[in-house]
Scaffold this motif. Structure first.
Motif, PDB file in Angstrom:
ATOM      1  N   ASN A 127       0.808  -1.219   0.000  1.00 51.58           N
ATOM      2  CA  ASN A 127       0.000   0.000   0.000  1.00 51.58           C
ATOM      3  C   ASN A 127       0.844   1.274   0.000  1.00 51.58           C
ATOM      4  OD1 ASN A 127      -2.550  -1.387   0.144  1.00 51.58           O
ATOM      5  ND2 ASN A 127      -2.118  -1.827   2.292  1.00 51.58           N
ATOM      6  N   GLN A 128       2.111   1.171  -0.384  1.00 48.82           N
ATOM      7  CA  GLN A 128       2.987   2.339  -0.374  1.00 48.82           C
ATOM      8  C   GLN A 128       2.620   3.319  -1.496  1.00 48.82           C
ATOM      9  OE1 GLN A 128       7.010   1.016  -1.131  1.00 48.82           O
ATOM     10  NE2 GLN A 128       6.395  -0.208  -2.898  1.00 48.82           N
ATOM     11  N   THR A 129       2.763   4.592  -1.210  1.00 51.46           N
ATOM     12  CA  THR A 129       2.598   5.649  -2.219  1.00 51.46           C
ATOM     13  C   THR A 129       3.753   6.622  -2.039  1.00 51.46           C
ATOM     14  OG1 THR A 129       1.150   6.863  -0.706  1.00 51.46           O
ATOM     15  CG2 THR A 129       0.091   5.490  -2.359  1.00 51.46           C
ATOM     16  N   LYS A 130       4.601   6.690  -3.041  1.00 51.83           N
ATOM     17  CA  LYS A 130       5.808   7.500  -2.933  1.00 51.83           C
ATOM     18  C   LYS A 130       6.071   8.243  -4.235  1.00 51.83           C
ATOM     19  CE  LYS A 130       8.143   4.060   0.029  1.00 51.83           C
ATOM     20  NZ  LYS A 130       8.432   4.846   1.227  1.00 51.83           N
ATOM     21  N   MET A 131       6.689   9.406  -4.087  1.00 62.00           N
ATOM     22  CA  MET A 131       7.298  10.089  -5.225  1.00 62.00           C
ATOM     23  C   MET A 131       8.798  10.097  -4.980  1.00 62.00           C
ATOM     24  SD  MET A 131       6.959  14.009  -6.669  1.00 62.00           S
ATOM     25  CE  MET A 131       7.731  14.738  -5.210  1.00 62.00           C
ATOM     26  N   ILE A 132       9.551   9.544  -5.919  1.00 62.40           N
ATOM     27  CA  ILE A 132      11.005   9.497  -5.791  1.00 62.40           C
ATOM     28  C   ILE A 132      11.626  10.248  -6.965  1.00 62.40           C
ATOM     29  CG2 ILE A 132      13.050   8.033  -5.654  1.00 62.40           C
ATOM     30  CD1 ILE A 132      11.317   5.842  -4.511  1.00 62.40           C
ATOM     31  N   ILE A 133      12.469  11.240  -6.652  1.00 66.19           N
ATOM     32  CA  ILE A 133      13.219  11.970  -7.670  1.00 66.19           C
ATOM     33  C   ILE A 133      14.670  11.531  -7.531  1.00 66.19           C
ATOM     34  CG2 ILE A 133      13.816  14.229  -8.606  1.00 66.19           C
ATOM     35  CD1 ILE A 133      11.360  15.347  -7.189  1.00 66.19           C
ATOM     36  N   TYR A 134      15.184  10.882  -8.558  1.00 64.68           N
ATOM     37  CA  TYR A 134      16.497  10.254  -8.479  1.00 64.68           C
ATOM     38  C   TYR A 134      17.626  11.247  -8.770  1.00 64.68           C
ATOM     39  CZ  TYR A 134      13.950   5.838  -8.459  1.00 64.68           C
ATOM     40  OH  TYR A 134      13.102   4.810  -8.128  1.00 64.68           O
TER      41      TYR A 134
END
Length: 303
Positions: A127-134
């Protein structure tokens, strides 16, 4: 292989039989080429033999890789899990050599611990919700993660560069249990209105560098024309500066209202330094990918 490359070559025993033999032949043939380089005729034939051995080596690897289920990908194990697996392998070896049943039982118990932890991680990331900027030099790369799937928004050249994705992104996706079949990639570079990338999934939408994800609004600002087309005092959650856009922080603040300004890895070190100083002077909340590394934002799911 699983710890560092996040994959397991199923047919490694089969491929190594040929690879080790051919690699040995190539090594000695290469030394022979140096030793007998003055003997033109002999070195020509030796060179052809060496080239043929290299061809066979590459062919054996390609053919083995092409076999069904040749590689298990998307594996993510920790250092302590790796140690446990090594211990289990030695215990199984001890069981087959010495026939002691306790070795087998303890080894199986250790593998159960590893599998149980993997199942727990799989469940906890469902159920994870993430925004990842690499943090990828000269590139914009964003993962919008919903459970075990992700929407990947990046530069066109990065999307097609398998080695860069493997080096910078694959490990993190493996740790978050992202399914390779549930990765949708979209380019931010196409400006043609008829072919521009348009995403419209259940929780993610993207058009003309505007992203909506679980109620959060994200803007990728990489073109001065965007300022001309923007309404005054546009309210967004995250504003991402990219592609070395020639703009001052005060001009951004006069047009947009945002919670966090993000300077991504596609910008030069000089421009990043200038923006960071301007943000500090104007008390603007910011995060520099270049200075601080990749940014992960945990998002609460909209009810």
């Amino acid at each position: 292989a699983m710890l560092f490359f996040h994959q397991f070559p199923v047919y490694f025993l089969l491929s190594n039989v040929l690879v080790i033999f051919l690699a040995t032949v190539i090594m000695f043939a290469g030394i022979g080429l140096l030793v007998f380089s003055y003997f033109t005729t002999f070195s020509i034939y030796l060179g052809k033999a060496t080239a043929f051995a290299v061809y066979l080596l590459n062919l054996s690897v390609i053919k083995t890789t092409a076999l069904p289920y040749s590689t298990w990908k998307g594996i993510s194990i920790s250092s302590w899990e790796t140690i446990i697996i090594y211990i289990a392998v030695f215990l199984f070896w001890g069981y087959f050599i010495y026939g002691k049943r306790n070795y087998l039982i303890i080894g199986l118990f250790m593998l159960i611990i590893v599998f149980s932890n993997q199942l727990f991680q799989d469940y906890s990331t469902r159920n994870q919700t993430k925004m990842i900027i690499y943090d990828i030099n000269k590139n914009t790369a964003i993962d919008l993660i919903d459970g075990h799937s992700t929407t990947f928004i990046a530069d066109t050249n990065l999307i097609s560069d398998f080695s860069l994705i493997t080096f910078h992104i694959a490990a993190n996706r493996g740790e978050l249990k992202i399914n390779n079949k549930d990765i949708q990639s979209y380019s931010i570079n196409n400006s043609d209105e008829e072919t521009a990338s348009i995403i419209h999934h259940q929780h993610a939408s993207y058009y003309n560098k505007n992203i909506q994800f679980f109620g959060k609004r994200i803007l990728i600002l990489n073109d001065l024309d965007q300022l001309d087309n923007a309404a005054n005092s546009v309210s967004i959650d995250y504003l991402i500066l990219s592609n070395n856009i020639k703009i001052k922080i005060k001009d951004i603040n006069s047009r947009y209202r945002y919670k966090l300004l993000i300077i991504d890895g596609s910008n030069s070190a000089t421009r990043n330094k200038n923006w960071v100083q301007q943000c500090k002077d104007s008390h603007t909340p910011f995060y520099s990918i270049i200075n601080s590394g990749a940014l992960t934002v945990n998002l609460a799911k909209a009810l």
